[in-house]
Design an enzyme around this catalytic site. Structure first.
Site: not given
Length: 458
Positions: A228, A262
């Site tokens: 990720e 993010c």
């Protein structure tokens, strides 16, 4: 060797920690392998009791762990408390759902009976970032433990207190000795761990650059990975959107966690016909954000986690302005101690400018004006990232169709992108691969095994 924990609100040292040695790594690997071999044999109904216990420990010590987050990475206290509660909710969710997600599945085939079963892979190396120091770990760990895996955590070196607290929580919850260990190690030791046969798989949340390195090491060792990585999420506002609501949510979507996520919205792609109205409402909301001491409950913008991160963001803002972006507010470090950066809005940002194509990991928003929905979608998909995205429109039928055209792991219609234990989470392109959370996440670190029972059907 040692690592130092720094309070980003003051720039002052909190504590120093000795790094673990190669011998410590060896002991941790041996203990984890032995503990996991026994753990996998327990029925899942027994394993999920650990998750319930972890949730209780988290909630019982929420104030202490939230203060730890504030002290080590600068998250405002209200958000830090929410992070701990989310970890507990995640554990509760998987305690209930894991037996269902991992139950044997019968499949009609040419056998008398055919099954798909889900066995644990082994010990998973978790390489985790600083921005959600508890959530990032427990997001992975709850389903991993439920599935029968063990883990070793290599956390970011600027949150050692939080890293060690993760181990404390799992131990206090009653995990078998050795099943989980936090190692404070130099990054140079990671490749050796990945190559070790006692590590079955790797999960990493972090930058695209680090992800590529770890993926290369794990791929060479033929180890399963979930990555990720970075993101520059588009927040698309169409001409038929609820402008006031979109602007209100946009402020939170960009500046939550001081913009250091993010899945923060980073590129606000707005149709020309309503852009002025949106920008006015958005900037008004940004200017109302309180910047200051993250221990105060009304603070919305605390410090950035490290000085070098602030420097990088400021350099991106300056390059964008030099290239023709218009600075509407902020655009510079705050005066005084600590690593504070004023919440920033850049208008008239064009494709190719730093704020339009790079991941801006901090409190800076880029407004990009487009003619129509087609240009908005094209621009949203034009960069290397593909993590989250948002579309704002009152026409849900229209928004559903546009969602299919977005290249991202998630599309939120009339809402803010967020992770939820009940839904899969992850990205595509240079935002990584694999999924966490939901039923898909718990099956990332299992052996999906076919069991065929004869005789064959005639």
């Amino acid at each position: 060797m040692m690592i130092t924990s720094i309070n980003p609100a003051t720039g002052q040292e909190i504590a120093r920690f000795d790094l673990h040695t190669k011998d410590d790594v060896e002991q941790a690997l041996s203990a984890a392998a032995a503990a996991q071999a026994a753990w996998r044999e327990k029925d899942i109904s027994e394993r999920v009791k650990l998750l319930t216990s972890i949730a209780k420990v988290l909630r019982a010590n929420k104030d202490r762990y939230a203060d730890m987050i504030v002290r080590e990475m600068g998250k405002p206290i209200v958000e830090a408390e929410a992070e701990i509660e989310k970890c507990a909710f995640n554990c509760d969710f998987y305690a209930e759902a894991a037996p269902r997600f991992l139950g044997d599945e019968k499949v009609e085939a040419n056998a008398s009976e055919s099954l798909v079963v889900f066995d644990p892979l082994g010990v998973v190396l978790a390489i985790m970032p600083w921005n959600y120091p508890f959530w990032q770990f427990f997001r992975f760990a709850a389903p991993a433990f439920a599935a029968g895996n063990g883990s070793i955590l290599k956390h970011a070196n600027n949150v050692p207190e939080c890293a060690l607290a993760c181990e404390e929580i799992v131990r206090e919850a009653g995990a078998p000795e050795g099943l989980f260990k936090t190692l404070l190690i130099d990054h140079k030791l990671i490749e050796g761990m990945i190559n070790d046969d006692r590590i079955a798989a790797v999960t990493l949340t972090g930058s695209t650059e680090v992800g590529a390195i770890v993926a290369g090491q794990a791929g060479k060792a033929l180890k399963k990975q979930v990555l990720e990585l970075g993101g520059s999420d588009p927040f698309i506002v169409l001409e038929d959107a609820d402008i006031d609501e979109a602007a209100k949510v946009a402020v939170k979507a960009r500046f939550t966690n001081v913009g250091q996520s993010c899945i923060n919205a980073k590129r606000f792609i707005v149709v020309d016909s309503i852009a002025d109205r949106f920008v006015e409402a958005f900037v008004k909301g940004v200017k109302e954000l309180k910047v200051g001491d993250p221990t105060e409950r009304d603070t919305k913008i605390g410090p950035m986690a490290r000085g070098n991160l602030r420097d990088t963001l400021h350099e991106q803002v300056e390059r964008t302005v030099t290239a023709g972006g218009k600075l509407l507010t902020g655009g510079k470090p705050a005066e005084g101690p600590g690593f504070f950066y004023l919440p920033t809005v850049l208008d008239n940002v064009e494709p190719g400018m730093a704020a339009a194509c790079e991941e801006t990991f901090g409190p800076a928003a880029a407004i990009i004006r487009v003619k129509n929905e087609d240009e908005a979608i094209k621009l949203a998909n034009s960069i290397e990232f593909g993590l989250g995205s948002a579309i704002w429109s009152k026409n849900i039928t229209r928004a559903r169709k546009l969602a299919r055209r977005i290249e991202a792991g998630a599309v939120f219609i009339n809402g803010m992108v967020a992770s939820d234990p009940r839904l899969p989470f992850g990205g595509i392109k240079k935002s990584g691969y694999g999924r966490e959370l939901g039923s898909f996440g718990i099956r990332e670190f299992v052996n999906i095994k076919t069991v065929w029972i004869g005789p064959a059907k005639s």
